[in-house]
Design a protein around this motif. Structure first.
Motif, PDB file in Angstrom:
ATOM      1  N   ASN A 292       2.045  -1.496   2.306  1.00  0.00           N
ATOM      2  CA  ASN A 292       3.050  -2.369   2.912  1.00  0.00           C
ATOM      3  C   ASN A 292       3.153  -2.180   4.431  1.00  0.00           C
ATOM      4  O   ASN A 292       4.137  -2.574   5.041  1.00  0.00           O
ATOM      5  N   PHE A 310       6.456  -3.601   6.263  1.00  0.00           N
ATOM      6  CA  PHE A 310       7.011  -4.673   5.457  1.00  0.00           C
ATOM      7  C   PHE A 310       7.765  -4.094   4.265  1.00  0.00           C
ATOM      8  O   PHE A 310       7.530  -2.955   3.864  1.00  0.00           O
ATOM      9  N   PRO A 314       2.513  -7.771   1.108  1.00  0.00           N
ATOM     10  CA  PRO A 314       2.546  -9.230   0.972  1.00  0.00           C
ATOM     11  C   PRO A 314       1.307  -9.796   0.283  1.00  0.00           C
ATOM     12  O   PRO A 314       0.250  -9.160   0.241  1.00  0.00           O
ATOM     13  N   ASP A 315       1.469 -11.021  -0.222  1.00  0.00           N
ATOM     14  CA  ASP A 315       0.318 -11.758  -0.754  1.00  0.00           C
ATOM     15  C   ASP A 315      -0.526 -12.331   0.372  1.00  0.00           C
ATOM     16  O   ASP A 315      -1.747 -12.439   0.250  1.00  0.00           O
ATOM     17  N   VAL A 326       4.999 -12.986   6.702  1.00  0.00           N
ATOM     18  CA  VAL A 326       4.443 -12.513   5.437  1.00  0.00           C
ATOM     19  C   VAL A 326       5.161 -13.214   4.291  1.00  0.00           C
ATOM     20  O   VAL A 326       6.323 -13.611   4.405  1.00  0.00           O
ATOM     21  N   ARG A 328       5.656 -13.327  -0.185  1.00  0.00           N
ATOM     22  CA  ARG A 328       5.441 -12.787  -1.521  1.00  0.00           C
ATOM     23  C   ARG A 328       6.665 -13.094  -2.387  1.00  0.00           C
ATOM     24  O   ARG A 328       7.793 -13.092  -1.901  1.00  0.00           O
TER      25      ARG A 328
END
Length: 592
Positions: A292, A310, A314-315, A326, A328
């Motif tokens: 992350n 983060f 994230p995706d 970001v 997700r």
């Protein structure tokens, strides 16, 4: 490296929804996505490439719309324009070459290209098979990146010689003798095929009597510039200047496109999330995702600045102005690149909605960002900085407003004059909120603020100096100037109303300290006068016109008299001053 992480969420509104689109095609879901000016290109798991328009008029050519004409006012909805089939497997990557009206697509291990309007037949590059990853080359610095065009020229000359000898046909089905090759080095890609890293260039051809669009549709071709050894499992790749950074489950490796040599940047433990790379256009840096944490490196793979922490891995990662975006689980977060602060969180879907893809406008003016879920797209526009500042001021978040302006000034996005303007505006808002000391602190930091602007807080109009007061309402966020007695009385009434509303369960934006401890009128008025005195005393040291200096000295003497500061009155009287005796006598009579 020290990671920067903001514990307390910010109140900034950097983006706002612009439009959304629900995918109407059954059994199709979005897996790749690209945004260009006012057009969107979607790749589906079924091998389709779909063209959408942010403008209801689908007659436009995506490459013909000038960037400067694109504004939020022209966007009303997202509409489907048309689609083409690339195959039966997922569309893994989409590259928009807006300058030449071409779209390059990776699907089922092959490269395809088609015109940006999706009206010409799709062309398949047959000689490149089994491509697992692709990245376009971007040159952030002309001095630090090598021009590969000479290699392309040598290669093409060799191709022509071979074809003269054998009458051969190039791998994509276009004979070299039919082409007047134009290679500018602008459309070079790195592709991974098996354990090989291949550098290929898109070369444009020309024929007499053909338009540019016809040329691209019929005669564009890919040529191989160079090959080098790589390895299996490449899942993400970025090419900046002479460095190609690839990511696998084991870590990140940097390849030189000139020498072919490689070196490890970061190794990832077995439990790490999938690798992810994002080119940051603004600074020409690369963000590497390690679980992350976003680590920012330069074109040589060296970390620069701090890391971005983060909330979760994230995706997908995008970029918007000075923010990293970001996405997700149906949420999009904006992080400031330099401070690492998460300044806004936007919910666009339910948790567990599926993989999310966030993209930025690579070919536009950097004002748009969009996020895609399997069945839905949401576009957002960047809120103009001026509107962000106003919003913060309306919410009484003065420190954050000043912080934003200072950030923008450091980044060259806002002038020093605007910072001065905002300090004055904040000062007025604080003054009408009865925070007189903080108000004058901001007045003193504003070069735009003129001493005559405080005259109406001391004397009622009309008076000798009324015409000297600039009629500047700033952004109109505060009432017009009034005598300090009126300011205090109106402020106390506002506090009483807020207390009543709070008891009725209605939230207010007034100061919590005042709500819990209502201030005393006499104390407030004394504080107001003392701080206006402080401002006028500093103003005396500035280069003022004689008329303004008269007003400053005369009103300063009047305020000393109001607080019975005899020593200060004697000190001012004993030095060179511009007090108007007649006006001062009248004021003192009025005071008594």
């Amino acid at each position: 490296m020290m990671a920067k992480h903001e514990q307390k969420p910010k109140l900034r509104t950097a983006v706002e929804p612009l439009a959304h689109f629900d995918l109407p095609i059954p059994h199709h879901s979005i897996c790749s996505f690209s945004l260009s000016r006012s057009f969107l290109y979607l790749g589906t798991h079924n091998g389709s490439l779909l063209l959408l328009s942010l403008d209801s008029d689908d007659s436009h050519d995506p490459s013909s719309i000038p960037i400067e004409t694109i504004s939020s006012s022209m966007y009303r909805k997202i509409s489907f324009v048309r689609g083409v089939s690339m195959g039966e497997s997922a569309v893994e990557a989409i590259f928009l070459l807006v300058e030449i009206g071409l779209v390059v697509v990776l699907c089922d291990g092959f490269l395809f290209f088609v015109d940006s309007c999706l009206v010409q037949p799709v062309k398949k590059v047959g000689f490149l098979k089994g491509i697992s990853a692709i990245a376009r080359r971007f040159r952030g610095s002309q001095t630090e990146s090598t021009d590969l065009t000479e290699d392309a020229t040598s290669f093409l000359k060799g191709q022509r010689i071979l074809e003269k000898l054998g009458g051969g046909v190039r791998g994509n089905g276009v004979r070299a003798k039919e082409l007047d090759q134009r290679h500018e080095g602008n459309y070079v890609f790195a592709v991974v095929v098996g354990k090989k890293l291949m550098l290929v260039e898109l070369v444009l051809g020309s024929r007499a009597g053909s338009s540019d669009r016809d040329i691209i549709g019929a005669n564009a071709s890919f040529v191989i510039l160079r090959e080098m050894q790589c390895f299996d499992g490449v899942r993400t790749m970025v090419w900046l200047d002479d460095s190609i950074i690839v990511g696998t489950s084991n870590g990140y490796t940097l390849f030189s496109c000139i020498t072919g040599q490689s070196g490890v940047i970061f190794s990832l433990p077995d439990s790490s999330s999938r690798p992810l790379l994002k080119l940051l256009w603004r600074e020409w840096r690369v963000l590497l995702l390690v679980d992350n944490v976003g680590v920012i490196v330069d074109a040589h793979g060296q970390p620069v600045g701090g890391s971005l922490v983060f909330r979760r891995a994230p995706d997908s990662i995008g970029e918007l102005s000075s923010y990293v975006v970001v996405a997700r689980d149906g949420k999009m977060e904006l992080y400031h690149k330099k401070s690492g602060n998460c300044i806004q969180t936007v919910t666009f879907g339910a948790e567990g909605v599926g993989p999310c893809v966030v993209v930025d406008d690579e070919n536009g003016n950097g004002e748009l960002v969009a996020v895609a879920m399997p069945k839905k797209i949401v576009c957002y526009r960047k809120v103009p900085f001026e509107e962000q500042i106003k919003d913060l001021l309306r919410k009484k978040n003065f420190k954050e407003a000043i912080s934003l302006v200072e950030e923008l000034e450091c980044e060259g996005e806002m002038s020093k004059e605007m910072l001065s303007f905002v300090h004055a505006q904040v000062g007025y808002l604080l003054l009408f909120d009865l925070h007189f000391e903080e108000a004058v602190d901001h007045f003193l930091q504003s070069e735009k603020m003129q001493p005559s602007e405080v005259f109406p807080f001391i004397m009622r109009d009309p008076n000798r100096w009324s015409l000297l007061v600039p009629r500047n309402r700033y952004w109109g966020l505060h009432p017009p100037p009034a005598p300090l007695e009126d300011v205090v009385d109106n402020g106390l009434l506002a506090i009483q109303r807020a207390i009543f509303l709070r008891k009725a369960g209605i939230e207010t934006v007034l100061d919590e300290h005042f709500l819990s401890n209502p201030p005393n009128r006499a104390e407030l008025l004394e504080s107001a006068i003392k701080n206006i005195i402080r401002y006028l005393e500093v103003s005396r040291t500035k280069n003022l016109t004689s008329s303004v200096r008269e007003g400053v000295d005369t009103l300063l003497m009047y305020l000393y008299r109001a607080l019975n500061q005899v020593d200060s009155m004697e000190k001012l009287a004993s030095t060179e001053n511009y007090c108007v005796v007649v006006c001062l006598t009248y004021l003192c009579l009025f005071l008594s």
